[in-house]
Scaffold this motif. Structure first.
Motif, PDB file in Angstrom:
ATOM      1  N   ALA A   4      -0.094   6.789  -6.181  1.00 26.47           N
ATOM      2  CA  ALA A   4       0.034   5.721  -7.170  1.00 26.47           C
ATOM      3  C   ALA A   4       1.500   5.519  -7.499  1.00 26.47           C
ATOM      4  O   ALA A   4       2.276   6.470  -7.571  1.00 26.47           O
ATOM      5  CB  ALA A   4      -0.737   6.074  -8.442  1.00 26.47           C
ATOM      6  N   HIS A  47     -10.549   3.190   2.685  1.00 22.69           N
ATOM      7  CA  HIS A  47     -10.352   3.043   1.242  1.00 22.69           C
ATOM      8  C   HIS A  47      -8.889   2.811   0.880  1.00 22.69           C
ATOM      9  O   HIS A  47      -8.354   3.438  -0.019  1.00 22.69           O
ATOM     10  CB  HIS A  47     -10.901   4.256   0.492  1.00 22.69           C
ATOM     11  CG  HIS A  47     -12.291   4.619   0.884  1.00 22.69           C
ATOM     12  ND1 HIS A  47     -13.370   3.810   0.630  1.00 22.69           N
ATOM     13  CD2 HIS A  47     -12.769   5.682   1.563  1.00 22.69           C
ATOM     14  CE1 HIS A  47     -14.454   4.387   1.110  1.00 22.69           C
ATOM     15  NE2 HIS A  47     -14.123   5.514   1.680  1.00 22.69           N
ATOM     16  N   ALA A  49      -6.228   0.580  -0.782  1.00 26.75           N
ATOM     17  CA  ALA A  49      -6.097  -0.524  -1.751  1.00 26.75           C
ATOM     18  C   ALA A  49      -4.637  -0.628  -2.168  1.00 26.75           C
ATOM     19  O   ALA A  49      -4.037   0.346  -2.598  1.00 26.75           O
ATOM     20  CB  ALA A  49      -6.962  -0.262  -2.969  1.00 26.75           C
ATOM     21  N   ILE A  50      -4.093  -1.808  -2.003  1.00 24.63           N
ATOM     22  CA  ILE A  50      -2.708  -2.061  -2.400  1.00 24.63           C
ATOM     23  C   ILE A  50      -2.747  -3.145  -3.462  1.00 24.63           C
ATOM     24  O   ILE A  50      -3.175  -4.262  -3.210  1.00 24.63           O
ATOM     25  CB  ILE A  50      -1.869  -2.523  -1.192  1.00 24.63           C
ATOM     26  CG1 ILE A  50      -1.935  -1.478  -0.075  1.00 24.63           C
ATOM     27  CG2 ILE A  50      -0.433  -2.780  -1.618  1.00 24.63           C
ATOM     28  CD1 ILE A  50      -1.416  -1.952   1.232  1.00 24.63           C
ATOM     29  N   THR A  51      -2.322  -2.781  -4.662  1.00 30.18           N
ATOM     30  CA  THR A  51      -2.356  -3.748  -5.757  1.00 30.18           C
ATOM     31  C   THR A  51      -1.012  -3.853  -6.420  1.00 30.18           C
ATOM     32  O   THR A  51      -0.179  -3.007  -6.292  1.00 30.18           O
ATOM     33  CB  THR A  51      -3.397  -3.351  -6.804  1.00 30.18           C
ATOM     34  OG1 THR A  51      -3.100  -2.049  -7.277  1.00 30.18           O
ATOM     35  CG2 THR A  51      -4.794  -3.358  -6.223  1.00 30.18           C
TER      36      THR A  51
END
Length: 51
Positions: A4, A47, A49-51
């Motif tokens: 993260a 799984h 996820a790039i936000t």
């Protein structure tokens, strides 16, 4: 593994742990791009996820 990033803070967790194994601040780059690369072999990503 989970990674993260928020602001300058980068945290990495291993094996679904509750405490990050790495918790650091990196002010070297204020902006950038994200990349995933596989070279000369098989690559499997789940799984992501790039936000």
């Amino acid at each position: 593994m989970a990674v993260a990033r928020a602001g300058t803070r980068i945290q990495i967790w291993l094996d679904h742990g509750t405490t990050p194994i790495i918790d650091a601040a990196d002010t070297a780059y204020a902006a950038g791009r994200f990349g995933v690369n596989g070279y000369a072999g098989n690559t499997l990503t789940q799984h992501l996820a790039i936000t």
